[in-house]
Enzyme design. Structure first.
Site, mmCIF file in Angstrom:
data_model
loop_
_atom_site.group_PDB
_atom_site.id
_atom_site.type_symbol
_atom_site.label_atom_id
_atom_site.label_comp_id
_atom_site.label_asym_id
_atom_site.label_seq_id
_atom_site.Cartn_x
_atom_site.Cartn_y
_atom_site.Cartn_z
ATOM 1 N N HIS A 260 0.845 -1.189 0.000
ATOM 2 C CA HIS A 260 0.000 0.000 0.000
ATOM 3 C C HIS A 260 0.876 1.234 0.000
ATOM 4 C CE1 HIS A 260 -3.133 2.854 1.087
ATOM 5 N NE2 HIS A 260 -3.971 1.935 0.663
ATOM 6 N N ASP A 317 -8.004 -5.190 -0.200
ATOM 7 C CA ASP A 317 -8.486 -6.033 -1.297
ATOM 8 C C ASP A 317 -8.180 -7.510 -1.077
ATOM 9 O OD1 ASP A 317 -9.605 -4.052 -3.029
ATOM 10 O OD2 ASP A 317 -7.575 -3.325 -3.316
HETATM 11 N N1 CMC Z 1 4.213 -7.943 -3.994
HETATM 12 C C1 CMC Z 1 5.552 -7.979 -3.961
HETATM 13 N N2 CMC Z 1 6.320 -6.877 -3.778
HETATM 14 C C2 CMC Z 1 5.679 -5.717 -3.604
HETATM 15 C C3 CMC Z 1 4.278 -5.602 -3.623
HETATM 16 C C4 CMC Z 1 3.533 -6.796 -3.831
HETATM 17 N N3 CMC Z 1 2.216 -6.755 -3.881
HETATM 18 N N4 CMC Z 1 3.938 -4.316 -3.440
HETATM 19 C C5 CMC Z 1 5.068 -3.635 -3.328
HETATM 20 N N5 CMC Z 1 6.128 -4.470 -3.422
HETATM 21 C C6 CMC Z 1 7.541 -4.096 -3.342
HETATM 22 C C7 CMC Z 1 7.965 -3.552 -4.711
HETATM 23 O O1 CMC Z 1 8.504 -4.576 -5.499
HETATM 24 C C8 CMC Z 1 8.983 -2.511 -4.342
HETATM 25 O O2 CMC Z 1 10.230 -3.124 -4.169
HETATM 26 P P1 CMC Z 1 11.582 -2.417 -4.705
HETATM 27 O O3 CMC Z 1 11.703 -1.159 -3.919
HETATM 28 O O4 CMC Z 1 12.634 -3.434 -4.408
HETATM 29 O O5 CMC Z 1 11.357 -2.183 -6.167
HETATM 30 C C9 CMC Z 1 8.526 -1.994 -2.984
HETATM 31 O O6 CMC Z 1 7.696 -3.004 -2.432
HETATM 32 C C10 CMC Z 1 7.713 -0.716 -3.088
HETATM 33 O O7 CMC Z 1 6.689 -0.903 -4.038
HETATM 34 P P2 CMC Z 1 6.130 0.263 -4.943
HETATM 35 O O8 CMC Z 1 5.409 -0.309 -6.111
HETATM 36 O O9 CMC Z 1 7.219 1.245 -5.255
HETATM 37 O O10 CMC Z 1 5.118 0.982 -3.967
HETATM 38 P P3 CMC Z 1 3.867 1.824 -4.387
HETATM 39 O O11 CMC Z 1 3.495 2.620 -3.233
HETATM 40 O O12 CMC Z 1 4.127 2.540 -5.666
HETATM 41 O O13 CMC Z 1 2.785 0.695 -4.739
HETATM 42 C C11 CMC Z 1 0.918 -0.686 -4.722
HETATM 43 C C12 CMC Z 1 1.679 0.425 -4.002
HETATM 44 C C13 CMC Z 1 -0.413 -0.898 -4.040
HETATM 45 C C14 CMC Z 1 0.664 -0.251 -6.179
HETATM 46 C C15 CMC Z 1 1.762 -1.978 -4.708
HETATM 47 O O14 CMC Z 1 2.005 -2.376 -3.388
HETATM 48 C C16 CMC Z 1 1.130 -3.102 -5.511
HETATM 49 O O15 CMC Z 1 1.307 -3.172 -6.740
HETATM 50 N N6 CMC Z 1 0.342 -4.015 -4.840
HETATM 51 C C17 CMC Z 1 -0.378 -5.056 -5.532
HETATM 52 C C18 CMC Z 1 -1.713 -4.513 -6.052
HETATM 53 C C19 CMC Z 1 -2.696 -4.271 -4.935
HETATM 54 O O16 CMC Z 1 -2.901 -5.094 -4.075
HETATM 55 N N7 CMC Z 1 -3.367 -3.101 -4.993
HETATM 56 C C20 CMC Z 1 -4.381 -2.710 -4.001
HETATM 57 C C21 CMC Z 1 -3.935 -1.509 -3.246
HETATM 58 S S1 CMC Z 1 -4.806 -1.189 -1.738
HETATM 59 C C22 CMC Z 1 -6.475 -0.944 -2.007
HETATM 60 C C23 CMC Z 1 -6.852 -0.049 -3.135
HETATM 61 O O17 CMC Z 1 -6.383 1.071 -3.282
HETATM 62 O O18 CMC Z 1 -7.670 -0.498 -3.925
#
Ligand code: CMC
Length: 381
Positions: A260, A317
């Site tokens: 998140h 989710d």
């Molecule tokens: N699985 C594995 N690694 C993860 C995940 C995941 N679901 N989420 C983040 N990471 C890792 C990512 O690889 C990154 O590592 P590094 O710094 O080594 O590259 C680090 O954590 C930071 O991730 P980020 O993508 O830079 O963080 P963000 O704030 O941009 O992304 C997110 C947030 C929600 C898009 C992401 O966590 C994600 O893609 N999650 C899976 C999709 C998901 O479940 N979305 C629902 C979000 S919550 C409810 C809503 O809003 O609907």
């Protein structure tokens, strides 16, 4: 001087708000000052009132609010005709986005953005969204649409219109909880989209249609469907560990339902839904998906800790997927159910945005070439 680029606008505050507070470090969420854990004792409709009016309703205010919702229950005939025209394979989020825009066409006064007119539109959308989603599902199953039952309340009527059976109190309670947990969450992508649209002083229907499109994406509201599709594909508790390891071994591999932008610890809504799912699993024939989710959470926690990413925890989710499964909601309806709830939060933000509007218009740092010589078409080789 080179501008600072805030990728994904992470950490950027663009306005002040009285609606919602998220403490990402402590894993706390407040609607209008009330802790979300306490609000689970309320109904979704009370939470809608709270989000729009700033305070929980008295019994009399709630009764009046419910009465105000009643005239908005029937789906306009022409909108029903639109639903009948859509091919059965239509993504329900596309249907909802089109329907949100269509509802404007059947509104005598869609454009005024004064608080009274916005409230009227909000009352309509809060009722129409669940009715449209349930009716669309029945139509594509080849079943006749059902007349809404306003006496069952927003959650109860949704289940009634979906399944054609008066739902039991336990199912209504579970859906109420899911709806109120999904109702609001600050400046998430879809709410930001709604506010950005509204900042052009476009109408509320246009802003809401834009927000529906934003919610659909798998990094936002679409994640709940992605979680269930992943669990279906994995198939059993025993195969979870290998799936997680394989996924994390891929470059940029993501396990859906984890991580998140704001929370650094377990999403408080995820914890509440995990408890709800645990209770449902005691009697559900679909309990397998909850047990798979628990195993996935266990393996992810271990693997993320090992990688120094202990902040990547289950989000809302993740457990909503198994809750919806056990409620008998079809997988591609999970994100529409999210929209059914979030439309109340979007409307709360539209009131706030229009009341103190500033056009949202960030900049992009240009990194291309300048001063290229124009070559007429005939001379380009
Ligand atoms: N699985 C594995 N690694 C993860 C995940 C995941 N679901 N989420 C983040 N990471 C890792 C990512 O690889 C990154 O590592 P590094 O710094 O080594 O590259 C680090 O954590 C930071 O991730 P980020 O993508 O830079 O963080 P963000 O704030 O941009 O992304 C997110 C947030 C929600 C898009 C992401 O966590 C994600 O893609 N999650 C899976 C999709 C998901 O479940 N979305 C629902 C979000 S919550 C409810 C809503 O809003 O609907």
């Amino acid at each position: 001087m080179e501008p600072t680029i805030h990728h994904g606008l992470a950490g950027v505050y663009f306005a002040e708000s009285d609606i919602c507070h998220i403490d990402g470090e402590r894993g706390e969420l407040f609607y209008r000052g009330y802790d979300i854990r306490d609000l689970t004792e309320a109904t979704y409709v009370e939470v809608v009132y709270l989000l729009w009016h700033g305070e929980l309703p008295t019994a009399k205010q709630l009764e009046d609010f419910r009465a105000e919702l009643v005239p908005h229950y029937p789906i306009p005939d022409k909108v029903m005709e639109l639903l009948l025209c859509l091919p059965p394979g239509t993504d329900p989020m596309h249907m909802l986005q089109a329907a949100a825009a269509m509802l404007a066409a059947f509104d005598q006064n869609p454009d005024e953005i004064d608080p009274d007119n916005l409230r009227r539109i909000g009352l309509s959308l809060v009722v129409q969204f669940p009715n449209l989603v349930a009716t669309f599902e029945r139509l594509r199953r080849g079943e006749a649409p059902l007349e809404p039952r306003s006496d069952l309340g927003l959650a109860g009527n949704f289940l009634w219109m979906l399944n054609g059976e008066v739902p039991n109190d336990a199912a209504i309670r579970v859906l109420n909880t899911a709806l109120l947990l999904h109702a609001e969450h600050g400046s998430n992508a879809s709410t930001f989209t709604a506010r950005t649209s509204a900042s052009t002083l476009t109408d509320a229907y246009s802003a809401i249609a834009a927000a529906v499109g934003s919610l659909k994406g798998p990094l936002h509201g679409g994640a709940n469907e992605a979680v269930m599709r992943t669990l279906e594909q994995i198939g059993s508790v025993e195969k979870i560990e290998q799936y997680v390891l394989d996924t994390l071994a891929k470059p940029r591999g993501r396990v859906m339902g984890f991580g998140h932008r704001v929370y650094r610890v377990l999403d408080p809504r995820g914890k509440i839904l995990r408890d709800v799912a645990e209770k449902l699993a005691e009697t559900s024939s679909e309990a397998k998906y909850f047990h798979m989710s628990l195993e996935m959470e266990r393996v992810m926690e271990r693997e993320m800790n090992a990688r120094g990413k202990s902040n990547i925890r289950a989000n809302l989710d993740f457990f909503s997927a198994s809750v919806y499964r056990m409620l008998g909601i079809p997988v591609d309806m999970y994100t529409p159910v999210f929209a059914v709830a979030r439309v109340s939060g979007w409307m709360a933000h539209l009131y706030e945005q229009y009341a103190d509007n500033h056009l949202v218009r960030p900049r992009l740092q240009y990194r291309g070439e300048l001063g290229k010589r124009f070559v007429p078409l005939a001379e380009r080789g």
